[in-house]
Design an enzyme around this catalytic site. Structure first.
Site, PDB file in Angstrom:
ATOM      1  N   MET A 130      37.380  38.185  26.204  1.00 21.66           N
ATOM      2  CA  MET A 130      36.170  37.726  27.971  1.00 21.66           C
ATOM      3  C   MET A 130      35.109  38.434  28.487  1.00 21.66           C
ATOM      4  SD  MET A 130      39.440  36.511  28.943  1.00 21.66           S
ATOM      5  CE  MET A 130      40.637  37.638  27.645  1.00 21.66           C
ATOM      6  N   HIS A 142      40.738  38.690  21.710  1.00 20.18           N
ATOM      7  CA  HIS A 142      39.996  37.770  22.824  1.00 20.18           C
ATOM      8  C   HIS A 142      38.759  38.254  23.772  1.00 20.18           C
ATOM      9  CE1 HIS A 142      41.290  34.877  26.488  1.00 20.18           C
ATOM     10  NE2 HIS A 142      40.108  34.522  25.820  1.00 20.18           N
TER      11      HIS A 142
HETATM   12  C1  DX5 Z   1      44.151  36.201  30.750  1.00 19.84           C
HETATM   13  C2  DX5 Z   1      44.385  36.589  29.367  1.00 19.84           C
HETATM   14  C3  DX5 Z   1      45.444  36.936  28.767  1.00 19.84           C
HETATM   15  C4  DX5 Z   1      47.033  37.182  29.335  1.00 19.84           C
HETATM   16  C5  DX5 Z   1      47.584  35.925  29.339  1.00 19.84           C
HETATM   17  O1  DX5 Z   1      42.607  35.536  30.946  1.00 19.84           O
HETATM   18  O2  DX5 Z   1      43.266  36.170  28.019  1.00 19.84           O
HETATM   19  O3  DX5 Z   1      45.648  36.700  27.805  1.00 19.84           O
HETATM   20  O4  DX5 Z   1      47.218  38.470  28.768  1.00 19.84           O
HETATM   21  O5  DX5 Z   1      48.823  37.178  29.930  1.00 19.84           O
HETATM   22  P1  DX5 Z   1      50.056  35.848  30.710  1.00 19.84           P
HETATM   23  O6  DX5 Z   1      51.198  35.250  29.290  1.00 19.84           O
HETATM   24  O7  DX5 Z   1      50.878  36.889  31.742  1.00 19.84           O
HETATM   25  O8  DX5 Z   1      49.815  35.072  31.717  1.00 19.84           O
HETATM   26 ZN    ZN Z   2      43.811  35.947  26.155  1.00 18.86          ZN
END
Ligand code: DX5
Ligand code: ZN
Length: 221
Positions: free
Chosen positions: A68, A66
């Site tokens: 970001m 993922h």
């Molecule tokens: C947040 C990430 C998530 C994060 C989710 O920006 O993209 O993948 O790890 O974490 P939880 O499940 O703790 O909300």
């Molecule tokens: Zn994520």
């Protein structure tokens, strides 16, 4: 494929990442969610392709990367070479979403596009046919352990309906604040892949936590 959980290593202990991944792999996980943050698209900084490459040597899980990061087109090749099986980019992070989709597909891996909570589904209209996965953020991206945003539930329901018509093979992934309670809500709304970070890796028993979340999600199907 039924509903699955993709544990996010963002909440794992980075000092023993290999062991943490093995733990959830042994518990039956199929997919590993790997969050890449650049300090620009989101305020936080996480890991780069080097860590993905090291994990690739110790795990057979499907690596769901993922991104970001701003201008993700600059890093697609590196993450593919590091061992990504799916690469997801944020539609808000690039001016060239179609180009990136082509780039990822040309490398022979799956492609996902992610939408922040406030980003409308309309932006997907001309690309939906091309996608293996849509990731709907259920928190503002950047940090693990945040509170699930129920405001996103109607968006999951709407996307689910659209995909049935246009691209039934495309999966809906949700990410942010997933636990045994919220897993039920997103499952009912139509999500296929549930990312869970803190609820798995910050739990006293991550294997049990993962199985509990999966069971809860399956009960709603
Ligand atoms: C947040 C990430 C998530 C994060 C989710 O920006 O993209 O993948 O790890 O974490 P939880 O499940 O703790 O909300
Ligand atoms: Zn994520």
């Amino acid at each position: 494929m039924g509903i699955i959980i993709a544990p996010s290593i963002l909440s794992a202990d980075f000092a023993k990442l290999g062991e943490e991944v093995k733990l959830i792999e042994d518990a039956g996980a199929e997919m590993l969610h790997i969050d890449i943050m650049d300090g620009h698209f989101v305020p936080n900084i996480s890991i780069g392709p080097g860590v993905v490459k090291s994990l690739r040597r110790v795990s057979k899980l499907e690596f769901d990367v993922h991104l970001m990061i701003e201008n993700p087109e600059r890093y697609i090749e590196e993450f593919a070479a590091a061992g990504a099986d799916i690469i997801t980019v944020h539609i808000e992070a690039t001016k060239h979403i179609y180009l990136i989709i082509q780039q990822i597909k040309s490398l022979g891996i799956k492609v996902g596009v992610s939408l922040n909570p406030g980003t409308p589904l309309d932006l997907l209209i001309y690309i939906l046919q091309e996608l293996d996965m849509v990731l709907l953020m259920t928190v503002n991206p950047g940090f693990g352990g945040q509170k699930f945003m129920p405001e996103v539930l109607p968006k999951i329901v709407a996307l689910s309906g659209i995909l049935k018509e246009i691209n039934p093979d495309c999966k809906i992934q949700v990410d942010g604040g997933i636990n045994t309670d919220t897993a039920r809500l997103v499952s009912r709304a139509g999500a296929d892949i549930l990312v869970a970070g803190a609820a798995v890796f910050a739990a006293p028993d991550p294997q049990k936590a993962m199985k509990d979340i999966l069971r809860a999600a399956k009960e709603e199907q």
